[in-house]
Design a protein around this motif. Structure first.
Motif, PDB file in Angstrom:
ATOM      1  N   ASP A   1      41.904  50.110  39.733  1.00 24.24           N
ATOM      2  CA  ASP A   1      41.480  49.992  41.128  1.00 24.24           C
ATOM      3  C   ASP A   1      40.117  49.343  41.263  1.00 24.24           C
ATOM      4  N   THR A   2      39.446  49.077  40.130  1.00 22.48           N
ATOM      5  CA  THR A   2      38.105  48.503  40.172  1.00 22.48           C
ATOM      6  C   THR A   2      38.007  47.286  39.258  1.00 22.48           C
ATOM      7  N   VAL A   3      37.061  46.411  39.575  1.00 23.29           N
ATOM      8  CA  VAL A   3      36.758  45.281  38.699  1.00 23.29           C
ATOM      9  C   VAL A   3      36.235  45.791  37.365  1.00 23.29           C
ATOM     10  N   GLU A   4      35.412  46.813  37.405  1.00 24.54           N
ATOM     11  CA  GLU A   4      34.836  47.355  36.176  1.00 24.54           C
ATOM     12  C   GLU A   4      35.926  47.738  35.179  1.00 24.54           C
ATOM     13  N   GLY A   5      37.007  48.307  35.678  1.00 18.70           N
ATOM     14  CA  GLY A   5      38.094  48.716  34.799  1.00 18.70           C
ATOM     15  C   GLY A   5      38.773  47.556  34.102  1.00 18.70           C
ATOM     16  N   ALA A   6      38.709  46.375  34.717  1.00 15.61           N
ATOM     17  CA  ALA A   6      39.325  45.181  34.126  1.00 15.61           C
ATOM     18  C   ALA A   6      38.340  44.379  33.283  1.00 15.61           C
ATOM     19  N   VAL A   7      37.109  44.864  33.147  1.00 18.88           N
ATOM     20  CA  VAL A   7      36.089  44.194  32.338  1.00 18.88           C
ATOM     21  C   VAL A   7      35.700  45.056  31.142  1.00 18.88           C
ATOM     22  N   SER A   8      35.409  46.315  31.380  1.00 12.72           N
ATOM     23  CA  SER A   8      34.926  47.207  30.325  1.00 12.72           C
ATOM     24  C   SER A   8      35.947  47.302  29.190  1.00 12.72           C
ATOM     25  N   ASP A   9      35.464  47.171  27.981  1.00 16.79           N
ATOM     26  CA  ASP A   9      36.259  47.306  26.761  1.00 16.79           C
ATOM     27  C   ASP A   9      37.313  46.209  26.596  1.00 16.79           C
ATOM     28  N   CYS A  10      37.224  45.128  27.392  1.00 16.39           N
ATOM     29  CA  CYS A  10      38.164  44.014  27.255  1.00 16.39           C
ATOM     30  C   CYS A  10      37.552  42.929  26.367  1.00 16.39           C
ATOM     31  N   ASP A  11      38.364  42.410  25.460  1.00 19.78           N
ATOM     32  CA  ASP A  11      37.914  41.335  24.579  1.00 19.78           C
ATOM     33  C   ASP A  11      37.927  39.987  25.282  1.00 19.78           C
ATOM     34  N   ILE A  12      38.873  39.808  26.194  1.00 19.77           N
ATOM     35  CA  ILE A  12      38.986  38.600  27.009  1.00 19.77           C
ATOM     36  C   ILE A  12      39.156  39.042  28.455  1.00 19.77           C
ATOM     37  N   VAL A  13      38.467  38.368  29.362  1.00 19.99           N
ATOM     38  CA  VAL A  13      38.612  38.622  30.795  1.00 19.99           C
ATOM     39  C   VAL A  13      38.887  37.293  31.480  1.00 19.99           C
ATOM     40  N   SER A  14      39.900  37.267  32.352  1.00 20.63           N
ATOM     41  CA  SER A  14      40.187  36.080  33.154  1.00 20.63           C
ATOM     42  C   SER A  14      40.055  36.463  34.625  1.00 20.63           C
ATOM     43  N   GLU A  15      39.021  35.922  35.256  1.00 19.00           N
ATOM     44  CA  GLU A  15      38.739  36.229  36.671  1.00 19.00           C
ATOM     45  C   GLU A  15      39.095  35.015  37.511  1.00 19.00           C
ATOM     46  N   ALA A  16      40.015  35.181  38.464  1.00 22.50           N
ATOM     47  CA  ALA A  16      40.488  34.045  39.259  1.00 22.50           C
ATOM     48  C   ALA A  16      40.753  34.478  40.688  1.00 22.50           C
ATOM     49  N   VAL A  17      39.686  34.783  41.404  1.00 22.02           N
ATOM     50  CA  VAL A  17      39.778  35.248  42.788  1.00 22.02           C
ATOM     51  C   VAL A  17      39.242  34.167  43.711  1.00 22.02           C
ATOM     52  N   THR A  18      40.079  33.664  44.598  1.00 24.62           N
ATOM     53  CA  THR A  18      39.656  32.683  45.593  1.00 24.62           C
ATOM     54  C   THR A  18      39.506  33.382  46.939  1.00 24.62           C
ATOM     55  N   GLY A  19      38.988  32.636  47.916  1.00 21.30           N
ATOM     56  CA  GLY A  19      38.817  33.213  49.246  1.00 21.30           C
ATOM     57  C   GLY A  19      37.614  32.644  49.956  1.00 21.30           C
ATOM     58  N   LEU A  20      37.059  33.417  50.861  1.00 20.72           N
ATOM     59  CA  LEU A  20      35.977  32.959  51.714  1.00 20.72           C
ATOM     60  C   LEU A  20      34.699  32.727  50.923  1.00 20.72           C
ATOM     61  N   VAL A  21      33.920  31.748  51.383  1.00 24.15           N
ATOM     62  CA  VAL A  21      32.636  31.439  50.766  1.00 24.15           C
ATOM     63  C   VAL A  21      31.594  32.460  51.202  1.00 24.15           C
ATOM     64  N   GLY A  22      30.669  32.766  50.305  1.00 22.29           N
ATOM     65  CA  GLY A  22      29.621  33.752  50.568  1.00 22.29           C
ATOM     66  C   GLY A  22      29.717  34.861  49.547  1.00 22.29           C
ATOM     67  N   SER A  23      28.594  35.182  48.894  1.00 22.35           N
ATOM     68  CA  SER A  23      28.642  36.110  47.768  1.00 22.35           C
ATOM     69  C   SER A  23      29.159  37.487  48.150  1.00 22.35           C
TER      70      SER A  23
END
Length: 396
Positions: free
Chosen positions: A231-253
């Motif tokens: 349910d979180t970005v952290e869960g898909a990053v922590s302890d991962c050897d490879i991460v692929s982030e591909a989120v598009t959408g509105l401009v603005g941080s």
């Protein structure tokens, strides 16, 4: 097999250089592109490595005064007095990505596409692509082809090639942030780059899209014996050897997913071809290696769009690095072309266990290279429909 309207012969197959005044083209629809190998990810990764070395060496041209522009874009206003004019919406634009690539490709071309996120409600891809390849001397077109698969595969093959060189050799756990079409092709590339992968964790903005992606993994990638949804970005990053982030959408941080540097596993490889926000302190710390597909495209974006470009133009993390360079906060030498790593001119890591952050902006030269490769395969296999532009031009 592809449905072929007309099988080209030795007399009808277009060549890259017209003979006499006759100009013929080869048209390839999507089934014909598949039959010609557009989904051959392993070959595409090899081609993209070759392309990125050529780019690092400067043997290419793209649009704009700098010859490094991503392309020419048509966007739309928030409101319009004209009843038929489209108004701004998420991912609504038209884009022409023109390029010439040297080396053995030695071809010019353009990818033209229209994009609207609402297409998904109609069963269509967000963007619909068409590719045209042209002879470098006369400018004559010699190929017109369906571009969606070509674009998806070359996009994934770029970080796939980088992961093959730089991801942990025994990588086991893959994190997916943004479970859409872009990460489906990325999944293909990463499993080729590291067949050792066995675990996958998926994070999407909607639980339903994550579950759909998990079903796709079960159906097509049985090597993943553990499939998790986070349910979180952290869960898909922590302890991962490879991460692929591909989120598009509105401009603005405020609209970009956020990754905290402390979540990143030592030595991890992060593929970052889309919108992303990260801490300035982590970026400047030197803890991670900052690699890009081509430094000059981010410089061109920064010239074309007002600073901070990462906030006002596009959300790729490489553009954030360019904003920091322009502000004097980040030494430009900290950002390195992946092509220089491939050719051995620069190290992949500065020290053992240094994470790799790889920003991928996408370039028309990649479309030219993979499009030319698939075209050559199609000619050899007798695929496609021969089209004639003219026998003799009326206004020569």
């Amino acid at each position: 097999m592809s449905a072929v309207t007309m099988i080209p012969t030795a007399d009808t197959v277009p060549t890259t250089a017209p003979t006499g005044t006759t100009i013929d083209m080869l048209y390839l629809d999507e089934p014909q592109m598949i039959a010609a190998g557009v989904k051959d990810m392993e070959s595409c990764m090899e081609v993209m490595e070759e392309v990125l070395v050529l780019v690092a060496e400067g043997d290419y041209r793209m649009a704009g005064n700098s010859a490094n522009s991503h392309g020419a874009q048509i966007s739309f206003p928030a409101t319009s007095p004209f009843p038929t004019m489209p108004v701004d919406a998420s991912d609504r634009r038209f884009m022409a990505m023109a390029a010439y690539l040297g080396g053995r490709f030695d071809t010019a071309g353009v990818k033209w596409y229209g994009s609207n996120v609402d297409n998904r409600d109609k069963g269509l891809p967000r963007s619909i692509h068409l590719i045209v390849l042209n002879d470098k001397e006369t400018g004559a077109p010699f190929a017109i082809m369906s571009g969606n698969l070509e674009s998806a595969y070359r996009t994934a093959a770029v970080p796939g090639a980088a992961a093959k060189k730089l991801a942990p050799v025994d990588a086991a756990r893959l994190g997916i942030i943004g479970p859409g079409a872009m990460n489906k092709s990325a999944l293909h590339a990463m499993t080729l780059a590291r067949p050792s992968l066995t675990d996958i964790v998926i994070h999407g903005r909607r639980r339903s899209t994550s579950e759909s992606f998990a079903d796709y993994v079960r159906a097509h990638y049985p090597q993943f014996t553990t499939i998790e949804i986070s349910d979180t970005v952290e869960g898909a990053v922590s302890d991962c050897d490879i991460v692929s982030e591909a989120v598009t959408g509105l401009v603005g941080s405020e609209n970009y997913p956020y990754i905290d540097g402390d979540w990143i596993k030592p030595g991890a490889f992060l593929s970052l071809p889309a919108n992303l926000r990260m801490d300035k302190d982590y970026t400047l710390s030197g803890r991670a290696r900052l690699l890009v597909d081509a430094k000059k495209i981010y410089e061109a974006w920064a010239e074309e769009y007002p600073a901070p470009s990462h906030e006002t133009a596009f959300g790729m993390i490489g553009l954030y690095w360019q904003d920091l360079i322009d502000d004097g906060a980040l030494d430009e030498s900290r950002v390195v072309n992946i092509g220089d790593v491939f050719s051995g001119k620069a190290p992949g890591r500065e020290f053992d266990d240094q994470p790799i952050l790889f920003s991928v902006g996408g370039m028309g030269v990649e479309d030219v290279a993979w499009g030319k490769t698939v075209y050559e395969n199609a000619v050899q296999a007798g695929l496609g429909t021969a089209l004639n532009l003219w026998k003799t031009p009326d206004l020569a």
